[in-house]
Write an enzyme that holds these catalytic residues in place. Sequence first.
Site, short mmCIF file in Angstrom:
data_model
loop_
_atom_site.label_atom_id
_atom_site.label_comp_id
_atom_site.label_asym_id
_atom_site.label_seq_id
_atom_site.Cartn_x
_atom_site.Cartn_y
_atom_site.Cartn_z
N LYS A 116 -28.93 14.05 -5.80
CA LYS A 116 -28.75 15.45 -6.17
C LYS A 116 -28.41 15.59 -7.65
CE LYS A 116 -27.25 16.77 -1.52
NZ LYS A 116 -27.35 15.43 -0.93
N GLU A 191 -18.61 20.27 -8.22
CA GLU A 191 -19.16 21.48 -8.83
C GLU A 191 -18.36 22.68 -8.35
OE1 GLU A 191 -23.22 21.58 -7.56
OE2 GLU A 191 -22.76 22.45 -5.61
N HIS A 226 -20.63 22.42 6.81
CA HIS A 226 -21.77 22.37 5.88
C HIS A 226 -23.07 22.02 6.59
CE1 HIS A 226 -18.66 22.64 2.85
NE2 HIS A 226 -18.10 21.56 3.32
N ARG A 283 -38.88 16.60 3.06
CA ARG A 283 -39.22 16.33 4.46
C ARG A 283 -39.35 17.66 5.19
NH1 ARG A 283 -34.44 17.90 6.61
NH2 ARG A 283 -32.52 17.35 5.53
#
Length: 650
Positions: A116, A191, A226, A283
């Site tokens: 990421k 973040e 999440h 995917r």
Amino acid sequence: MISSVLVANRGEIARRIFRTCRELGIATVAVYSDPDAGAPHVREADAAVRLPGAAAADTYLRADLLVKAALAAGADAVHPGYGFLSENAEFARAVTAAGLRWIGPPAEAIEAMASKTRAKELMARCGVPLLAPLDPERVTAERLPVLVKAAAGGGGRGMRVVRELAALPAEVASAAAEAAAAFGDGEVFVEPYVERGRHVEVQILADAVGTTWALGTRDCSLQRRHQKVIEEAPAPGLAEELRETLHGAAVAAARAIGYVGAGTVEFLVTADGRPYFLEMNTRLQVEHPVTEAVFRLDLVALQLRIAEGEPLPATPPPPAGHAVEARLYAEDPARGWAPQAGPLYAFSVPGGSAAAPRVDAGYADGDVIGTHYDPMLAKVIVWAPTRAEAVRRLAHALERARIHGPVTNRDLLVRSLRHPDFLAARVDTGFYGRHLAELTAPDADDRPVRLAALAAALADAAGRGRAGGLPARLGGWRNLPSQPQRRSYRHEPGGDGYEVRYRVTRQGPVPEDLQGVAVVGIASDGVTLEVDGVVRNFRVSTYGDRVYVDTATGSYALTALPRFPDPEDRVEPGSLLAPMPGAVVRIAEGLAEGDRVTAGQPLLWLEAMKMEHKITAPADGVLAALHATPGRQVEVGALLAVVVPERDET
């Protein structure tokens, strides 16, 4: 042309891919671990190859065994599904190096988006808006809350929301440890955490000759840990300008890495409509059926055709209507989303019409839900001309589903779909943080449970009547002594106990303590009651001491209680029992018997169904016993530790 496909996966996604392969005349090959030997995806495949072992690391994550299985079974292509090795560039290379066709994007494209952090660097160069990463060493209280996130993998593993500065170092270490165990890569980053942000994503489909489709948006904001729970397409309430911005950014991301095949570009949209790139999943997504429903496409068929070299038409078909998907998990939302395991006695969702829900299930009647893999049982998908109708129909179908087995999130899904905020499309990733308590609270009115318990008791009496007790149907009840018949049940999971009392008369049983209720008909598998002048049917299914009562307005799981409880069933105060079957992954550093502990202090961590679960001290006291050791497999209810009050020596 592809003639035979090995699906390097399991459960519902393997079955879903097999379905399309059968429609296209393509042979199918399954792989299975030892716990999956009798699984539906194995039974449905044309051929199956065993992967010895149980843990994912020994089976579905072994690229060498998967390639070997494909060659042994005569497959000429491999579809990775989602999860496991679906986003592993080295696996893609190993497949093609063996002379097999890879049904997915090029390895280089997977590699570009695998991390990421590196993906965000690439997207920044493409002009896609990003949340700036933070140095964990320099985060101040003013920057809180922050999100700690694993650089590799997904599915909510290695993610932590941190709201207290003092907790940040420990959460970074914990996220890194979880990510390393799950993905073999402990890199994490920090973040800003966006409160009330929406998770909006764009489905991408690209061929090898330069055509790239943006197949609309999906909203996946309802999440737990999440991980997505309810998804819908299109994302409701987006301004057209924002929708076009998301489509453009997604296409730019795909073209920047030479993408081919199906993929998803995920964004976080703030409350004021600003989008930020999150990641690209290289995917097929779990939630792809809602896009299929809205665009009337088969994405798996398109993946196969693209892998065969076919070009896409210049533009996709226009979208129509609205689709909503709910993920049915074997878990208990009221108890920290604890995963559940055990036999699935019966599972069905009402259908039978052209408008019947689509059900992509990984399990069937009689299967056993284990602890080694994700706890998702099925996805239930509904399409309708409007969002309101799709939501209503999905809630209706889930409410009437027969789910006899471990505890599931079915009631939570129904209540979520009917919540005023969801109905008004006021959704964001904090939905369950704000509403979980009300969505999982027991109903204030326990009369429906009492009626279900009465039905269970009467059906039990009818069943025993065939063996010399009460007759199964009304009209032949013996004139027994007037003392009431009694039967006790506990409402699961872990709810209140209820005693059912009724008297037997010549006209049949007469309930006590339930005013306005009359018995209309009885059989061992169903009871009809008249409740306040309204006739209602109760379908009763019994498996040992567990009873399931299904009605038109809800389902109830009950446990028949013995008349005299076993003294050995008592648990000493302060005992910490395993809330689920799983493996002890670690003990808190330096923890030993005799240590003082405080309420809420983490003592140990269990891993079950791909997620870590923290076990904390129930109160201030002393750790009197510690029975857990790293690596130990435990069953639900196993004694892990004992915390006792500290003795006052004064």
